[in-house]
Design a protein around this motif. Structure first.
Motif, PDB file in Angstrom:
ATOM      1  N   GLN A   1      24.243 -29.092  61.943  1.00  0.00           N
ATOM      2  CA  GLN A   1      24.219 -29.860  63.185  1.00  0.00           C
ATOM      3  C   GLN A   1      23.033 -30.824  63.209  1.00  0.00           C
ATOM      4  O   GLN A   1      23.191 -32.013  63.506  1.00  0.00           O
ATOM      5  CB  GLN A   1      24.150 -28.888  64.359  1.00  0.00           C
ATOM      6  CG  GLN A   1      24.300 -29.532  65.709  1.00  0.00           C
ATOM      7  CD  GLN A   1      24.448 -28.498  66.816  1.00  0.00           C
ATOM      8  OE1 GLN A   1      25.431 -28.494  67.526  1.00  0.00           O
ATOM      9  NE2 GLN A   1      23.467 -27.615  66.982  1.00  0.00           N
TER      10      GLN A   1
ATOM     11  N   VAL B   1      35.711 -31.135  67.071  1.00  0.00           N
ATOM     12  CA  VAL B   1      35.349 -30.876  65.679  1.00  0.00           C
ATOM     13  C   VAL B   1      36.018 -29.564  65.277  1.00  0.00           C
ATOM     14  O   VAL B   1      35.695 -28.510  65.817  1.00  0.00           O
ATOM     15  CB  VAL B   1      33.821 -30.762  65.502  1.00  0.00           C
ATOM     16  CG1 VAL B   1      33.477 -30.435  64.064  1.00  0.00           C
ATOM     17  CG2 VAL B   1      33.142 -32.055  65.936  1.00  0.00           C
ATOM     18  N   ASN B   2      36.973 -29.628  64.346  1.00  0.00           N
ATOM     19  CA  ASN B   2      37.728 -28.444  63.960  1.00  0.00           C
ATOM     20  C   ASN B   2      37.138 -27.706  62.769  1.00  0.00           C
ATOM     21  O   ASN B   2      37.571 -26.606  62.443  1.00  0.00           O
ATOM     22  CB  ASN B   2      39.177 -28.833  63.658  1.00  0.00           C
ATOM     23  CG  ASN B   2      39.900 -29.339  64.897  1.00  0.00           C
ATOM     24  OD1 ASN B   2      39.977 -28.652  65.901  1.00  0.00           O
ATOM     25  ND2 ASN B   2      40.405 -30.567  64.834  1.00  0.00           N
TER      26      ASN B   2
ATOM     27  N   TRP C   1      33.213 -27.541  60.199  1.00  0.00           N
ATOM     28  CA  TRP C   1      31.865 -28.072  60.026  1.00  0.00           C
ATOM     29  C   TRP C   1      31.827 -29.227  59.039  1.00  0.00           C
ATOM     30  O   TRP C   1      30.904 -30.049  59.077  1.00  0.00           O
ATOM     31  CB  TRP C   1      30.911 -26.962  59.607  1.00  0.00           C
ATOM     32  CG  TRP C   1      30.558 -26.082  60.761  1.00  0.00           C
ATOM     33  CD1 TRP C   1      31.034 -24.835  61.035  1.00  0.00           C
ATOM     34  CD2 TRP C   1      29.681 -26.405  61.847  1.00  0.00           C
ATOM     35  NE1 TRP C   1      30.508 -24.362  62.218  1.00  0.00           N
ATOM     36  CE2 TRP C   1      29.669 -25.294  62.727  1.00  0.00           C
ATOM     37  CE3 TRP C   1      28.901 -27.516  62.154  1.00  0.00           C
ATOM     38  CZ2 TRP C   1      28.904 -25.272  63.895  1.00  0.00           C
ATOM     39  CZ3 TRP C   1      28.131 -27.499  63.316  1.00  0.00           C
ATOM     40  CH2 TRP C   1      28.143 -26.388  64.173  1.00  0.00           C
TER      41      TRP C   1
ATOM     42  N   MET D   1      32.934 -28.082  69.543  1.00  0.00           N
ATOM     43  CA  MET D   1      32.995 -27.608  68.161  1.00  0.00           C
ATOM     44  C   MET D   1      33.913 -26.391  68.108  1.00  0.00           C
ATOM     45  O   MET D   1      33.531 -25.289  68.487  1.00  0.00           O
ATOM     46  CB  MET D   1      31.589 -27.296  67.664  1.00  0.00           C
ATOM     47  CG  MET D   1      30.706 -28.534  67.612  1.00  0.00           C
ATOM     48  SD  MET D   1      29.027 -28.214  67.040  1.00  0.00           S
ATOM     49  CE  MET D   1      28.334 -27.365  68.449  1.00  0.00           C
TER      50      MET D   1
ATOM     51  N   SER E   1      27.201 -31.441  73.127  1.00  0.00           N
ATOM     52  CA  SER E   1      27.910 -30.729  72.068  1.00  0.00           C
ATOM     53  C   SER E   1      27.845 -29.242  72.366  1.00  0.00           C
ATOM     54  O   SER E   1      26.888 -28.758  72.963  1.00  0.00           O
ATOM     55  CB  SER E   1      27.277 -31.011  70.701  1.00  0.00           C
ATOM     56  OG  SER E   1      25.994 -30.406  70.605  1.00  0.00           O
TER      57      SER E   1
ATOM     58  N   THR F   1      35.014 -24.328  66.001  1.00  0.00           N
ATOM     59  CA  THR F   1      34.855 -23.502  64.806  1.00  0.00           C
ATOM     60  C   THR F   1      34.838 -22.054  65.257  1.00  0.00           C
ATOM     61  O   THR F   1      34.006 -21.682  66.084  1.00  0.00           O
ATOM     62  CB  THR F   1      33.544 -23.853  64.090  1.00  0.00           C
ATOM     63  OG1 THR F   1      32.469 -23.770  65.019  1.00  0.00           O
ATOM     64  CG2 THR F   1      33.604 -25.280  63.540  1.00  0.00           C
TER      65      THR F   1
ATOM     66  N   GLU G   1      24.826 -23.283  60.242  1.00  0.00           N
ATOM     67  CA  GLU G   1      25.528 -24.201  61.136  1.00  0.00           C
ATOM     68  C   GLU G   1      24.545 -25.009  61.968  1.00  0.00           C
ATOM     69  O   GLU G   1      24.764 -26.203  62.228  1.00  0.00           O
ATOM     70  CB  GLU G   1      26.484 -23.411  62.026  1.00  0.00           C
ATOM     71  CG  GLU G   1      27.679 -22.864  61.263  1.00  0.00           C
ATOM     72  CD  GLU G   1      28.487 -21.864  62.060  1.00  0.00           C
ATOM     73  OE1 GLU G   1      29.627 -21.586  61.668  1.00  0.00           O
ATOM     74  OE2 GLU G   1      27.965 -21.338  63.079  1.00  0.00           O
TER      75      GLU G   1
ATOM     76  N   LEU H   1      31.445 -33.122  72.681  1.00  0.00           N
ATOM     77  CA  LEU H   1      31.701 -32.863  71.273  1.00  0.00           C
ATOM     78  C   LEU H   1      31.976 -31.368  71.129  1.00  0.00           C
ATOM     79  O   LEU H   1      31.118 -30.604  70.678  1.00  0.00           O
ATOM     80  CB  LEU H   1      30.500 -33.277  70.416  1.00  0.00           C
ATOM     81  CG  LEU H   1      30.711 -33.308  68.907  1.00  0.00           C
ATOM     82  CD1 LEU H   1      31.568 -34.510  68.508  1.00  0.00           C
ATOM     83  CD2 LEU H   1      29.372 -33.387  68.184  1.00  0.00           C
TER      84      LEU H   1
ATOM     85  N   PHE I   1      31.816 -32.452  61.007  1.00  0.00           N
ATOM     86  CA  PHE I   1      30.804 -32.655  62.037  1.00  0.00           C
ATOM     87  C   PHE I   1      30.074 -33.987  61.894  1.00  0.00           C
ATOM     88  O   PHE I   1      29.941 -34.744  62.867  1.00  0.00           O
ATOM     89  CB  PHE I   1      29.794 -31.506  62.029  1.00  0.00           C
ATOM     90  CG  PHE I   1      28.780 -31.607  63.128  1.00  0.00           C
ATOM     91  CD1 PHE I   1      29.090 -31.211  64.414  1.00  0.00           C
ATOM     92  CD2 PHE I   1      27.513 -32.121  62.894  1.00  0.00           C
ATOM     93  CE1 PHE I   1      28.170 -31.306  65.441  1.00  0.00           C
ATOM     94  CE2 PHE I   1      26.583 -32.224  63.906  1.00  0.00           C
ATOM     95  CZ  PHE I   1      26.916 -31.816  65.181  1.00  0.00           C
TER      96      PHE I   1
ATOM     97  N   ASP J   1      29.886 -25.059  71.280  1.00  0.00           N
ATOM     98  CA  ASP J   1      30.958 -24.329  70.603  1.00  0.00           C
ATOM     99  C   ASP J   1      31.572 -23.241  71.477  1.00  0.00           C
ATOM    100  O   ASP J   1      32.277 -22.362  70.982  1.00  0.00           O
ATOM    101  CB  ASP J   1      30.455 -23.728  69.282  1.00  0.00           C
ATOM    102  CG  ASP J   1      29.516 -22.547  69.491  1.00  0.00           C
ATOM    103  OD1 ASP J   1      28.973 -22.403  70.612  1.00  0.00           O
ATOM    104  OD2 ASP J   1      29.329 -21.769  68.541  1.00  0.00           O
TER     105      ASP J   1
END
Length: 306
Positions: free
Chosen positions: A60, A223-224, A226, A189, A159, A191, A56, A187, A229, A161
């Motif tokens: 990115q 961002v749902n 990868w 993420m 960004s 995930t 990941e 942003l 992305f 997560d």
């Protein structure tokens, strides 16, 4: 009759010199003289907390590298009033960890953009412990204030997560940035895999909306997965460089029939800071949720301050 100062000339000279040092120039004029002006000074703050796998982290890096040289982003850069931007990139995790990837760099040609892209792909990211969005914003503020290029706009692009779980509360640094005229975009993420499931939240987009982003024209793009992305980064850069928000008429990704985004200057309404995407009378949001989750579950790592 000519007016005569009651102060001796030597004292008047000292007073005048001191007064001159107290005059603070506007942000666009307070940078190093002789450097070309840019349409935007853009700080990319990239999350490398250990909730992301090595693959990941590579996705990115590659997403940012490909976006910077994409035709859409280059058109946005060359189509600005000055036809150039300034950009700097760093990785972040805990508030004590930031790693510079690209110092302040002028992009005004395709070759400039390619050089930044190549730098991003020279090495892999390294995962680090904890998640301090507040620390990332603080570093972004310092970089904006040290930018060598006069800029029309200053943007910190964050960004991540997961929510802030270390360092100062994120809203303190967000509000400090907004007070300096800096816009923060996000942003998030969303995930949910790996260690991120232990300390993440389902509504990370709402967390970013209420607690992270702010300032004139601020926005976020969730961002749902990868696989989304690279396009999300490309769209976000185009909007930031062009001074746009999602679904505005000049947004190249505008959905058919979408209503133009309502842009509201950052301010306070009912004690809550309002941003372009935080509108109306909404229920209060707990911006300390990340810290609370960490305190509840830190025992899992048995002393490992992840």
């Amino acid at each position: 009759m000519w007016w005569k100062s009651p102060l001796p000339s030597s004292i008047l000279a000292v007073v005048t010199a001191i007064a001159a040092t107290l005059v603070v120039p506007p942000p666009a004029l307070s940078q190093q003289r002789g450097q070309p002006p840019v349409d935007v000074a853009l700080v990319l703050a990239v999350d490398v907390s250990r909730s992301m796998s090595l693959e990941e982290l590579r996705i990115q890096r590659r997403g940012y590298a490909e976006a910077i040289v994409s035709p859409e982003v280059l058109r946005a850069i060359f189509g600005g009033a000055h036809g150039r931007i300034a950009i700097t990139i760093f990785e972040w995790a805990a508030d004590r960890h930031t790693r510079e990837i690209q110092p302040w760099t002028l992009i005004e040609t395709a070759a400039d953009a390619q050089a930044v892209s190549d730098r991003l792909m020279e090495e892999d990211s390294r995962g680090e412990r904890r998640t301090s969005i507040s620390g990332a914003i603080a570093r972004g503020i310092a970089l904006v204030e040290a930018a060598p290029y006069p800029s029309e706009r200053q943007v910190i692009d964050v960004s991540g997560d997961g929510p802030n779980n270390q360092g100062l509360p994120v809203t303190l640094e967000r509000d400090r940035a907004i007070g300096k005229g800096i816009t923060i975009n996000g942003l998030p993420m969303m995930t949910r895999d790996g260690a991120g499931m232990l300390f993440g939240i389902d509504d990370l987009d709402e967390y970013y909306r209420h607690c992270v982003i702010g300032g004139p024209g601020s926005f976020m793009i969730p961002v749902n997965g990868w696989d989304q992305f690279a396009e999300a980064v490309r769209r976000k850069l185009v909007l930031e460089i062009g001074g746009l928000a999602p679904d505005m008429p000049r947004d190249p990704w505008r959905r058919p029939g979408a209503q133009p985004a309502r842009i509201v200057p950052a301010g306070y309404v009912g004690g809550e800071r309002i941003t372009p995407v935080q509108l109306g009378n909404e229920a209060p949001y707990d911006c300390m949720i990340g810290e609370k989750i960490w305190n509840q579950r830190r025992w899992i790592f048995d002393g490992d301050s992840r």
